[in-house]
Design an enzyme around this catalytic site. Sequence first.
Site, short mmCIF file in Angstrom:
data_model
loop_
_atom_site.label_atom_id
_atom_site.label_comp_id
_atom_site.label_asym_id
_atom_site.label_seq_id
_atom_site.Cartn_x
_atom_site.Cartn_y
_atom_site.Cartn_z
CB ILE A 13 0.81 8.49 5.58
CG1 ILE A 13 1.31 8.98 5.66
CG2 ILE A 13 -0.75 7.77 7.07
CD1 ILE A 13 0.27 10.72 5.64
N GLY B 280 1.39 3.73 -3.24
CA GLY B 280 0.23 4.37 -3.79
C GLY B 280 -0.49 5.83 -2.85
CG HIS B 281 -1.72 6.29 1.29
ND1 HIS B 281 -1.50 6.13 2.44
CD2 HIS B 281 -3.34 6.20 1.64
CE1 HIS B 281 -3.02 6.50 2.97
NE2 HIS B 281 -4.09 6.88 2.19
CG PHE B 282 -0.20 10.08 0.16
CD1 PHE B 282 -0.73 10.13 -0.99
CD2 PHE B 282 -0.10 9.92 1.45
CE1 PHE B 282 -2.15 10.02 -0.01
CE2 PHE B 282 -1.61 10.39 1.98
CZ PHE B 282 -2.85 10.33 1.15
CG PHE C 109 0.09 -0.32 2.09
CD1 PHE C 109 0.38 0.46 2.77
CD2 PHE C 109 -0.98 -1.57 3.56
CE1 PHE C 109 0.88 0.40 4.64
CE2 PHE C 109 0.21 -1.96 4.08
CZ PHE C 109 0.83 -0.74 5.11
#
EC number: 4.2.1.59
Length: 146
Positions: free
Chosen positions: A55, A48-50, A45
Amino acid sequence: MMDINEIREYLPHRYPFLLVDRVVDLDVEGKCIRAYKNVSINEPFFNGHFPAHPIMPGVLIIEAMAQAAGILGFKMLDVKPADGTLYYFVGSDKLRFRQPVLPGDQLILEAKFISCKRQIWKFECQASVDGKPVCSAEIICAERKL
């Protein structure tokens, strides 16, 4: 205490969605559990986050708390998913986020049984990092026979 092999007996989730690495305290009579998730920069994750400021997504913190609560529920009933019982996350109340969870953090997950009515279970849950609360919620799960 439960290692990852025993956790996999009590949770149907698998990589990349298994979000409990170890259970460090489980008191079936006291109806509470304490577990953790090691948060690595290698988590999918974070792509893409971020990317510039990674986070852990809040929904995954909630899911991690729900998984810890699910283990507690299975242990309280003395059943496993292989026995034909599953818990489905159906909601939360009193949800609060207090600070971000970052790569390298160890996310401590705590859940306490509140009630069960008509196979709807409610748990008081908290996630923390370094002793500081990052998220709290009442997690609601539905027990279902397969």
